[in-house]
Design a protein around this motif. Structure first.
Motif, PDB file in Angstrom:
ATOM      1  N   PHE A 136      11.582 -14.177 -10.926  1.00 26.30           N
ATOM      2  CA  PHE A 136      11.230 -14.889 -12.328  1.00 26.30           C
ATOM      3  C   PHE A 136       9.652 -15.164 -11.927  1.00 26.30           C
ATOM      4  O   PHE A 136       9.315 -15.786 -13.024  1.00 26.30           O
ATOM      5  CB  PHE A 136      12.236 -15.923 -12.375  1.00 26.30           C
ATOM      6  N   HIS A 137       9.237 -15.191 -11.104  1.00 24.33           N
ATOM      7  CA  HIS A 137       7.738 -15.444 -10.606  1.00 24.33           C
ATOM      8  C   HIS A 137       6.867 -14.325 -10.654  1.00 24.33           C
ATOM      9  O   HIS A 137       7.222 -13.107 -10.496  1.00 24.33           O
ATOM     10  CB  HIS A 137       7.667 -15.965  -9.416  1.00 24.33           C
ATOM     11  N   GLY A 138       5.671 -14.278 -11.196  1.00 25.57           N
ATOM     12  CA  GLY A 138       4.852 -13.333 -11.335  1.00 25.57           C
ATOM     13  C   GLY A 138       4.331 -12.530 -10.206  1.00 25.57           C
ATOM     14  O   GLY A 138       4.119 -11.341 -10.152  1.00 25.57           O
ATOM     15  N   ASN A 139       4.232 -13.208  -8.946  1.00 25.36           N
ATOM     16  CA  ASN A 139       4.030 -12.500  -7.691  1.00 25.36           C
ATOM     17  C   ASN A 139       4.895 -11.186  -7.402  1.00 25.36           C
ATOM     18  O   ASN A 139       4.541 -10.193  -7.372  1.00 25.36           O
ATOM     19  CB  ASN A 139       4.369 -13.400  -6.501  1.00 25.36           C
ATOM     20  N   ALA A 140       6.247 -11.445  -7.567  1.00 18.33           N
ATOM     21  CA  ALA A 140       7.219 -10.450  -7.166  1.00 18.33           C
ATOM     22  C   ALA A 140       7.232  -9.282  -8.349  1.00 18.33           C
ATOM     23  O   ALA A 140       7.456  -8.044  -7.824  1.00 18.33           O
ATOM     24  CB  ALA A 140       8.626 -10.882  -7.032  1.00 18.33           C
ATOM     25  N   VAL A 141       6.993  -9.420  -9.747  1.00 18.80           N
ATOM     26  CA  VAL A 141       7.074  -8.449 -10.466  1.00 18.80           C
ATOM     27  C   VAL A 141       5.703  -7.862 -10.513  1.00 18.80           C
ATOM     28  O   VAL A 141       5.312  -6.482 -10.561  1.00 18.80           O
ATOM     29  CB  VAL A 141       7.184  -9.006 -11.895  1.00 18.80           C
ATOM     30  N   ILE A 142       4.495  -8.450 -10.565  1.00 23.89           N
ATOM     31  CA  ILE A 142       3.097  -7.861 -10.725  1.00 23.89           C
ATOM     32  C   ILE A 142       2.713  -7.297  -9.580  1.00 23.89           C
ATOM     33  O   ILE A 142       2.077  -6.160  -9.618  1.00 23.89           O
ATOM     34  CB  ILE A 142       2.102  -9.036 -11.095  1.00 23.89           C
ATOM     35  N   ALA A 143       2.903  -7.971  -8.244  1.00 25.54           N
ATOM     36  CA  ALA A 143       2.319  -7.414  -7.113  1.00 25.54           C
ATOM     37  C   ALA A 143       3.234  -6.602  -6.338  1.00 25.54           C
ATOM     38  O   ALA A 143       2.571  -6.078  -5.229  1.00 25.54           O
ATOM     39  CB  ALA A 143       1.783  -8.656  -6.206  1.00 25.54           C
ATOM     40  N   ASP A 144       4.606  -6.465  -6.394  1.00 27.19           N
ATOM     41  CA  ASP A 144       5.702  -5.769  -5.557  1.00 27.19           C
ATOM     42  C   ASP A 144       6.106  -4.634  -6.496  1.00 27.19           C
ATOM     43  O   ASP A 144       6.212  -3.592  -6.312  1.00 27.19           O
ATOM     44  CB  ASP A 144       6.681  -6.615  -4.980  1.00 27.19           C
ATOM     45  N   TRP A 145       6.868  -5.030  -7.651  1.00 27.32           N
ATOM     46  CA  TRP A 145       7.791  -4.215  -8.480  1.00 27.32           C
ATOM     47  C   TRP A 145       6.636  -3.217  -9.276  1.00 27.32           C
ATOM     48  O   TRP A 145       6.918  -1.909  -9.442  1.00 27.32           O
ATOM     49  CB  TRP A 145       8.745  -4.835  -9.383  1.00 27.32           C
ATOM     50  N   ALA A 146       5.723  -3.868  -9.935  1.00 31.62           N
ATOM     51  CA  ALA A 146       4.989  -2.957 -10.692  1.00 31.62           C
ATOM     52  C   ALA A 146       4.179  -1.922  -9.770  1.00 31.62           C
ATOM     53  O   ALA A 146       4.165  -0.459 -10.143  1.00 31.62           O
ATOM     54  CB  ALA A 146       3.767  -3.737 -11.321  1.00 31.62           C
ATOM     55  N   PRO A 147       3.646  -2.152  -8.724  1.00 29.64           N
ATOM     56  CA  PRO A 147       2.933  -0.876  -7.911  1.00 29.64           C
ATOM     57  C   PRO A 147       3.799  -0.015  -7.465  1.00 29.64           C
ATOM     58  O   PRO A 147       3.612   1.210  -7.254  1.00 29.64           O
ATOM     59  CB  PRO A 147       2.162  -1.648  -6.940  1.00 29.64           C
ATOM     60  N   ALA A 148       5.204  -0.533  -7.074  1.00 29.46           N
ATOM     61  CA  ALA A 148       6.063   0.575  -6.710  1.00 29.46           C
ATOM     62  C   ALA A 148       6.515   1.236  -7.793  1.00 29.46           C
ATOM     63  O   ALA A 148       6.517   2.640  -7.593  1.00 29.46           O
ATOM     64  CB  ALA A 148       7.283  -0.161  -6.245  1.00 29.46           C
ATOM     65  N   LEU A 149       6.420   0.947  -9.037  1.00 34.07           N
ATOM     66  CA  LEU A 149       6.889   1.664 -10.213  1.00 34.07           C
ATOM     67  C   LEU A 149       5.632   2.711 -10.436  1.00 34.07           C
ATOM     68  O   LEU A 149       5.872   3.912 -10.928  1.00 34.07           O
ATOM     69  CB  LEU A 149       6.907   0.845 -11.352  1.00 34.07           C
ATOM     70  N   VAL A 150       4.645   2.364 -10.236  1.00 27.04           N
ATOM     71  CA  VAL A 150       3.398   3.157 -10.638  1.00 27.04           C
ATOM     72  C   VAL A 150       3.345   4.391  -9.440  1.00 27.04           C
ATOM     73  O   VAL A 150       3.151   5.623  -9.999  1.00 27.04           O
ATOM     74  CB  VAL A 150       1.914   2.533 -10.590  1.00 27.04           C
ATOM     75  N   ALA A 151       3.508   3.871  -8.104  1.00 33.29           N
ATOM     76  CA  ALA A 151       3.393   4.943  -7.429  1.00 33.29           C
ATOM     77  C   ALA A 151       4.858   5.862  -7.022  1.00 33.29           C
ATOM     78  O   ALA A 151       4.629   6.773  -6.350  1.00 33.29           O
ATOM     79  CB  ALA A 151       2.958   4.385  -6.026  1.00 33.29           C
ATOM     80  N   GLY A 152       5.646   5.379  -7.603  1.00 33.51           N
ATOM     81  CA  GLY A 152       6.976   5.999  -7.383  1.00 33.51           C
ATOM     82  C   GLY A 152       7.699   5.660  -6.074  1.00 33.51           C
ATOM     83  O   GLY A 152       8.409   6.563  -5.339  1.00 33.51           O
ATOM     84  N   ALA A 153       7.059   4.348  -5.430  1.00 36.06           N
ATOM     85  CA  ALA A 153       7.681   4.112  -4.300  1.00 36.06           C
ATOM     86  C   ALA A 153       9.172   3.461  -4.285  1.00 36.06           C
ATOM     87  O   ALA A 153       9.446   3.086  -5.507  1.00 36.06           O
ATOM     88  CB  ALA A 153       6.807   2.900  -3.705  1.00 36.06           C
ATOM     89  N   GLY A 154       9.953   3.462  -3.184  1.00 35.37           N
ATOM     90  CA  GLY A 154      11.161   2.618  -3.365  1.00 35.37           C
ATOM     91  C   GLY A 154      11.083   1.246  -3.456  1.00 35.37           C
ATOM     92  O   GLY A 154       9.997   0.558  -2.900  1.00 35.37           O
ATOM     93  N   VAL A 155      11.941   0.695  -3.933  1.00 34.75           N
ATOM     94  CA  VAL A 155      12.486  -1.000  -4.066  1.00 34.75           C
ATOM     95  C   VAL A 155      13.679  -1.308  -3.395  1.00 34.75           C
ATOM     96  O   VAL A 155      14.747  -0.816  -3.495  1.00 34.75           O
ATOM     97  CB  VAL A 155      12.318  -1.367  -5.439  1.00 34.75           C
ATOM     98  N   ALA A 156      13.446  -2.303  -2.535  1.00 37.82           N
ATOM     99  CA  ALA A 156      14.675  -2.836  -2.006  1.00 37.82           C
ATOM    100  C   ALA A 156      14.700  -4.480  -2.344  1.00 37.82           C
ATOM    101  O   ALA A 156      13.490  -5.191  -2.193  1.00 37.82           O
ATOM    102  CB  ALA A 156      14.588  -2.740  -0.576  1.00 37.82           C
ATOM    103  N   LEU A 157      15.887  -4.755  -2.570  1.00 37.22           N
ATOM    104  CA  LEU A 157      15.848  -6.309  -3.255  1.00 37.22           C
ATOM    105  C   LEU A 157      16.588  -7.184  -2.064  1.00 37.22           C
ATOM    106  O   LEU A 157      17.633  -6.699  -1.475  1.00 37.22           O
ATOM    107  CB  LEU A 157      16.526  -6.238  -4.451  1.00 37.22           C
ATOM    108  N   ARG A 158      16.190  -8.438  -1.838  1.00 36.76           N
ATOM    109  CA  ARG A 158      16.778  -9.575  -1.275  1.00 36.76           C
ATOM    110  C   ARG A 158      17.165 -10.550  -2.378  1.00 36.76           C
ATOM    111  O   ARG A 158      16.128 -11.054  -3.110  1.00 36.76           O
ATOM    112  CB  ARG A 158      16.087 -10.057  -0.108  1.00 36.76           C
ATOM    113  N   GLU A 159      18.375 -10.848  -2.603  1.00 37.32           N
ATOM    114  CA  GLU A 159      18.881 -11.982  -3.443  1.00 37.32           C
ATOM    115  C   GLU A 159      17.906 -13.233  -3.355  1.00 37.32           C
ATOM    116  O   GLU A 159      17.540 -13.496  -4.623  1.00 37.32           O
ATOM    117  CB  GLU A 159      20.374 -12.234  -3.485  1.00 37.32           C
ATOM    118  N   ARG A 160      17.745 -13.865  -2.307  1.00 38.33           N
ATOM    119  CA  ARG A 160      16.721 -14.840  -2.245  1.00 38.33           C
ATOM    120  C   ARG A 160      16.276 -14.624  -0.793  1.00 38.33           C
ATOM    121  O   ARG A 160      16.881 -14.317   0.142  1.00 38.33           O
ATOM    122  CB  ARG A 160      17.958 -16.116  -2.166  1.00 38.33           C
ATOM    123  N   PHE A 161      14.875 -15.528  -0.837  1.00 41.02           N
ATOM    124  CA  PHE A 161      14.298 -15.242   0.428  1.00 41.02           C
ATOM    125  C   PHE A 161      15.085 -16.036   1.634  1.00 41.02           C
ATOM    126  O   PHE A 161      15.532 -17.080   1.578  1.00 41.02           O
ATOM    127  CB  PHE A 161      12.841 -16.087   0.343  1.00 41.02           C
TER     128      PHE A 161
END
Length: 559
Positions: free
Chosen positions: A212-237
């Motif tokens: 829900f915070h910009g850091n995870a979406v802008i700095a983690d999810w978005a570059p992965a989507l651009v590069a075609g990198a994989g994403v791994a999720l942890r429900e909570r830190f």
């Protein structure tokens, strides 16, 4: 630094569409493995459902009140494809505040999970359709749309200017504001980080910060989507679950904010701390001391970056960035450090041979962007928007100082500035010094009112397991710090089990300032600026109150 050039995309929707037919692993979490094609197909199905559920004429906004489950990135992709916007709803909010976030952003659909249904009980949420992802009813609702393809269902035409995110500021100092981020800005931000950090297709991005915070979406999810990198999720830190997750998922990259790095460093050291494939962490507020400790212990380089949450200013780290500096202005940014009262540029920072800042009072000011910037405003909050854009500049609300070569050094938030004996001090500067004390795992510095005028320095310290606060040891440590100015040592020290934080691991200074030294935790104090620390006893507290009352300032502490 390794760089990678990626084909430009004007929208996030285009990035999702590129993954159609990509059979590589795109998304993993505990119990779930999806190919990128699965992700694109899942996003398309949810986009089609969303188009059916949103009332005609309503703002195309949906709220997402979820942990970091696979549903979160699937709904981000769905919103992008449909031309809708996601408002990330903070699950630590309660009651009227939680309802306010949903209603303020005009969400007509709210995606949540069963664990959060109790939070919604009794809330006034008129005309909001609630979808509960971990139920049979949700699966039945999605089933008719399983054959949807990306781009088939749109609620509004999709373009770079289409609203994509309504993400709230942390809310640690007041009511959170919903910052707007368009598809074009998010796509550009992702591509920029791919180039800057050398993100590769074979990388795996571990998302453990809340989405829900910009850091995870802008700095983690978005570059992965651009590069075609994989994403791994942890429900909570989870500090204890961090390395096991990294090993299980084969993670190579992660982002952090606030005190997350300190929490990781506070875990017991193990012989296999370097047995993993993690190569890079990117984030803010770790500090130079903890960055070095992290690299030494885990063998992972942390890149400290800076980007205003609202997108109005960015600083890029270059290979020649000095120790302790954040970097230089990003291309196109006309950044300046100015005196907030006069608008005049602050003096360049001067340092001793040991690197000690010599002219903090003259050099530290607010970072502003005097040129064009991508700030896209706040949703339905013209007052806050005007405050950010005073005099035609973008005011970040952050304190910095700048050296002769143009390198910028973070000095805290404007709300975290202290005025002690007519001298301005930055909380972050003192915190960075206290972070060197090995007896503590974390420190928070903040202002408490002086009995006569201005502020006194107070620090909250979280001690390492098995360590106690020993005044003599702390005093020896303070005397050994060459860059600790005479007005910087804390007058009060509050010893806490853990520092209070927001949901994004940032220190919740508002609660610390509110309590001041009237709290249930042990507090030590120096009755005079040069005396040693002693316990703040009930008798001492009574005497302090009398002093404050004599200056008509008691109400600032005893509310």
């Amino acid at each position: 630094m390794t760089t990678r050039t990626v084909a430009a995309a004007g929208t996030v929707a285009e990035l999702v569409q590129r993954r159609w037919g990509d059979r590589r692993t795109g998304l993993r979490s505990r119990g779930t493995v999806l190919t990128y094609h699965d992700v694109a197909a899942g996003a398309a199905a949810r986009a089609a459902l969303l188009v059916e559920l949103l009332p005609r004429g309503a703002e195309p906004h949906l709220g997402v009140l979820l942990d970091n489950t696979p549903e979160y990135p699937l709904w981000l992709g769905a919103a992008a494809l449909a031309g809708a916007a996601v408002a990330g709803i903070n699950p630590t909010r309660r009651g009227a505040e939680l309802a306010r976030d949903i209603v303020h952003t005009e969400c007509r659909v709210l995606v949540t999970q069963r664990a959060y249904l109790p939070l919604l009980e009794g809330l006034a949420l008129p005309d909001v359709r609630v979808l509960v992802t971990d139920t049979d009813a949700y699966g039945a609702l999605l089933a008719p749309y399983e054959g949807a393809k990306p781009g088939e269902a749109v609620v509004r035409p999709v373009g770079p200017a289409s609203r994509m995110l309504l993400y709230f500021t942390s809310g640690s100092t007041g009511a959170p504001k919903a910052a707007i981020c368009s598809q074009g800005r998010l796509a550009v931000a992702g591509a920029s980080l791919v180039t800057q950090l050398g993100v590769r297709r074979d990388d795996v991005h571990y998302i453990c910060m809340p989405m829900f915070h910009g850091n995870a979406v802008i700095a983690d999810w978005a570059p992965a989507l651009v590069a075609g990198a994989g994403v791994a999720l942890r429900e909570r830190f989870s500090a204890s679950g961090f390395l096991p997750d990294v090993r299980e998922f084969g993670a190579t990259y992660f982002t952090y904010v606030g005190r997350a790095v300190q929490y990781l460093l506070a875990t017991p050291e193990r012989p296999d701390d370097r047995a993993h494939g993690l190569r890079l962490g990117f984030g803010t507020e770790a500090g130079a001391v903890d960055t070095a400790r992290f690299a030494e212990r885990f063998g992972v380089r942390l890149v400290e970056g800076y980007g205003s949450s609202e997108g109005g200013a960015a600083i890029q780290r270059t290979p020649d960035t000095p120790r302790g500096a954040t970097g230089r202005a990003a291309p196109g940014d006309a950044l300046a450090v100015v005196d907030a009262e006069t608008g005049e540029d602050c003096a360049p920072a001067r340092f001793s041979e040991a690197g000690v800042l010599l002219n903090g009072a003259a050099a530290i000011g607010e970072l502003v962007n005097k040129g064009r910037n991508p700030f896209e405003g706040y949703w339905r909050n013209p007052e806050a928007e005007a405050e950010r854009r005073r005099a035609g500049w973008y005011w970040t609300g952050d304190l910095f100082y700048r050296d002769e070569a143009g390198f910028l050094y973070f000095a805290g938030r404007t709300d975290d500035r202290l005025r002690v004996d007519s001298e301005n001090l930055a909380a972050a500067v003192i915190e960075n010094i206290l972070a060197r004390w090995e007896d503590a795992t974390g420190a928070a510095v903040y202002a408490v009112p002086d009995p006569v005028a201005g502020d006194l320095v107070m620090a909250a310290l979280a001690m390492r397991e098995g360590r106690e606060f020993v005044p003599a040891r702390f005093e020896r440590f303070l005397r050994a710090q060459e860059d600790l100015g005479t007005k910087m040592p804390p007058r009060f020290v509050r010893v806490v089990r853990a520092l209070p934080t927001t949901a994004t691991n940032k220190i919740h200074r508002a609660s610390l300032r509110r309590d001041a030294f009237v709290c249930d935790d042990p507090v030590w104090w120096r009755p005079t600026p040069t005396s040693g620390y002693e316990p703040l006893t009930p008798t001492s507290l009574t005497g302090l109150r009398t002093t404050y009352e004599s200056q008509a300032r008691a109400e600032l502490i005893w509310r």
